[in-house]
Design a protein around this motif. Structure first.
Motif, PDB file in Angstrom:
ATOM      1  N   UNK A   1       0.822  -1.206   0.000  1.00 14.34           N
ATOM      2  CA  UNK A   1       0.000   0.000   0.000  1.00 14.34           C
ATOM      3  C   UNK A   1       0.857   1.257   0.000  1.00 14.34           C
ATOM      4  N   UNK A   2       0.578   2.138   0.945  1.00 14.50           N
ATOM      5  CA  UNK A   2       1.276   3.418   1.030  1.00 14.50           C
ATOM      6  C   UNK A   2       2.507   3.357   1.946  1.00 14.50           C
ATOM      7  N   UNK A   3       2.869   2.159   2.407  1.00 13.03           N
ATOM      8  CA  UNK A   3       3.994   2.033   3.351  1.00 13.03           C
ATOM      9  C   UNK A   3       5.279   2.707   2.869  1.00 13.03           C
ATOM     10  N   UNK A   4       5.656   2.603   1.576  1.00 11.13           N
ATOM     11  CA  UNK A   4       6.931   3.201   1.148  1.00 11.13           C
ATOM     12  C   UNK A   4       6.967   4.731   1.172  1.00 11.13           C
ATOM     13  N   UNK A   5       5.802   5.383   1.347  1.00 12.94           N
ATOM     14  CA  UNK A   5       5.815   6.851   1.370  1.00 12.94           C
ATOM     15  C   UNK A   5       5.348   7.409   2.712  1.00 12.94           C
ATOM     16  N   UNK A   6       5.108   6.546   3.707  1.00 13.49           N
ATOM     17  CA  UNK A   6       4.639   7.024   5.015  1.00 13.49           C
ATOM     18  C   UNK A   6       5.774   6.983   6.025  1.00 13.49           C
ATOM     19  N   UNK A   7       6.096   8.149   6.578  1.00 16.29           N
ATOM     20  CA  UNK A   7       7.145   8.273   7.595  1.00 16.29           C
ATOM     21  C   UNK A   7       6.475   8.522   8.945  1.00 16.29           C
ATOM     22  N   UNK A   8       6.452   7.527   9.832  1.00 18.13           N
ATOM     23  CA  UNK A   8       5.759   7.695  11.110  1.00 18.13           C
ATOM     24  C   UNK A   8       6.508   8.611  12.064  1.00 18.13           C
ATOM     25  N   UNK A   9       5.755   9.408  12.808  1.00 18.01           N
ATOM     26  CA  UNK A   9       6.340  10.305  13.808  1.00 18.01           C
ATOM     27  C   UNK A   9       7.113   9.506  14.857  1.00 18.01           C
ATOM     28  N   UNK A  10       6.590   8.329  15.206  1.00 16.29           N
ATOM     29  CA  UNK A  10       7.199   7.531  16.272  1.00 16.29           C
ATOM     30  C   UNK A  10       8.421   6.743  15.823  1.00 16.29           C
ATOM     31  N   UNK A  11       8.825   6.909  14.587  1.00 17.86           N
ATOM     32  CA  UNK A  11       9.973   6.176  14.076  1.00 17.86           C
ATOM     33  C   UNK A  11      11.252   6.989  14.110  1.00 17.86           C
ATOM     34  N   UNK A  12      12.185   6.630  13.226  1.00 19.53           N
ATOM     35  CA  UNK A  12      13.501   7.277  13.196  1.00 19.53           C
ATOM     36  C   UNK A  12      13.767   7.937  11.851  1.00 19.53           C
ATOM     37  N   UNK A  13      12.714   8.282  11.138  1.00 24.51           N
ATOM     38  CA  UNK A  13      12.868   8.938   9.848  1.00 24.51           C
ATOM     39  C   UNK A  13      12.727   8.019   8.660  1.00 24.51           C
ATOM     40  N   UNK A  14      12.649   6.704   8.922  1.00 27.16           N
ATOM     41  CA  UNK A  14      12.433   5.755   7.838  1.00 27.16           C
ATOM     42  C   UNK A  14      10.943   5.628   7.536  1.00 27.16           C
ATOM     43  N   UNK A  15      10.641   5.246   6.297  1.00 29.25           N
ATOM     44  CA  UNK A  15       9.263   4.924   5.952  1.00 29.25           C
ATOM     45  C   UNK A  15       8.924   3.536   6.486  1.00 29.25           C
ATOM     46  N   UNK A  16       7.625   3.212   6.508  1.00 24.37           N
ATOM     47  CA  UNK A  16       7.234   1.843   6.862  1.00 24.37           C
ATOM     48  C   UNK A  16       7.851   0.852   5.883  1.00 24.37           C
ATOM     49  N   UNK A  17       8.042   1.274   4.631  1.00 20.43           N
ATOM     50  CA  UNK A  17       8.627   0.392   3.629  1.00 20.43           C
ATOM     51  C   UNK A  17      10.083   0.059   3.890  1.00 20.43           C
ATOM     52  N   UNK A  18      10.747   0.865   4.717  1.00 21.33           N
ATOM     53  CA  UNK A  18      12.157   0.624   5.048  1.00 21.33           C
ATOM     54  C   UNK A  18      12.324  -0.148   6.351  1.00 21.33           C
ATOM     55  N   UNK A  19      11.236  -0.424   7.041  1.00 21.85           N
ATOM     56  CA  UNK A  19      11.304  -1.096   8.334  1.00 21.85           C
ATOM     57  C   UNK A  19      11.096  -2.595   8.176  1.00 21.85           C
ATOM     58  N   UNK A  20      11.594  -3.346   9.151  1.00 21.92           N
ATOM     59  CA  UNK A  20      11.264  -4.764   9.226  1.00 21.92           C
ATOM     60  C   UNK A  20       9.803  -4.888   9.647  1.00 21.92           C
ATOM     61  N   UNK A  21       9.233  -6.068   9.450  1.00 19.82           N
ATOM     62  CA  UNK A  21       7.847  -6.278   9.859  1.00 19.82           C
ATOM     63  C   UNK A  21       7.658  -6.025  11.350  1.00 19.82           C
ATOM     64  N   UNK A  22       8.589  -6.517  12.168  1.00 24.04           N
ATOM     65  CA  UNK A  22       8.469  -6.329  13.619  1.00 24.04           C
ATOM     66  C   UNK A  22       8.543  -4.854  13.992  1.00 24.04           C
TER      67      UNK A  22
END
Length: 200
Positions: A155-176
């Motif tokens: 879906x939109x994971x590769x373009x969504x950067x969560x506030x609670x993350x470290x600047x990576x998109x969901x598409x750059x994160x592991x599933x966990x």
């Protein structure tokens, strides 16, 4: 947890179903959606309503309890769009790439991250054959990247950067990593907490 009766996964989206299994599978006895059950028309204007439509349809088709979720992306600059239309933003049968392309085009004149704020929302409905249900919701704030990043998610994971993350998109994160902060992860953990409370 005492909740070991079979529960049907209502989602017809294999990637979404896989995420639900990853988060709930060790807690609940989940069974796959029967392939002969037709797609459910999701014509409600809320995530909860669409989730309930799917759960009710699978309960009626199988006689078992069913868990369904509906989720989507809300972009502030687009007045909350694509919202419940997230999967069909670029039209019926649109691919993930089609939807992402349309979203990025709609935000092309807004390069400042402050003008690209958004959130993912998810609502989960666990419906039982007796008509009772448990409803749980989750959300995660973030902003839309200027271009897709990362091979993961859907879906939109590769373009969504969560506030609670470290600047990576969901598409750059592991599933966990994604599940720990995602809207769906939060909604499903809320569901488990409510089930624990019910069976305590």
């Amino acid at each position: 947890m005492a909740e070991r009766t079979p529960i049907v996964l209502a989602s017809a989206n294999p990637k979404k179903a896989a995420e639900i299994v990853e988060i709930l599978g060790s807690h609940l006895e989940l069974v796959p959606r029967p392939p002969e059950v037709p797609d459910v028309v999701e014509d409600d204007d809320t995530f909860e309503g669409n989730s309930r439509l799917k759960a009710v349809a699978l309960v009626e088709a199988t006689g078992l309890a069913a868990v369904a979720d509906d989720s989507g992306l809300e972009v502030d600059a687009l007045d909350g769009a694509p919202g419940v239309w997230s999967a069909r933003y670029a039209g019926e049968g649109a691919s993930d790439q089609d939807n992402v392309d349309k979203l990025l085009a709609a935000l092309a004149d807004r390069p400042d991250p402050a003008d690209r704020t958004a959130r993912f929302r998810a609502v989960v409905v666990l419906r039982y054959p007796d008509g009772s249900e448990v409803v749980a919701a989750g959300a995660v704030e973030g902003h839309i990247a200027e271009a897709p990043r990362g091979p993961g998610g859907f879906g939109y994971d590769p373009v969504f950067i969560p506030v609670d993350g470290d600047g990576r998109t969901f598409g750059e994160m592991s599933q966990d990593e994604k599940h720990a902060i995602s809207h769906r992860g939060r909604a499903l953990r809320s569901l488990l907490a409510q089930l624990d409370h019910r069976t305590a």
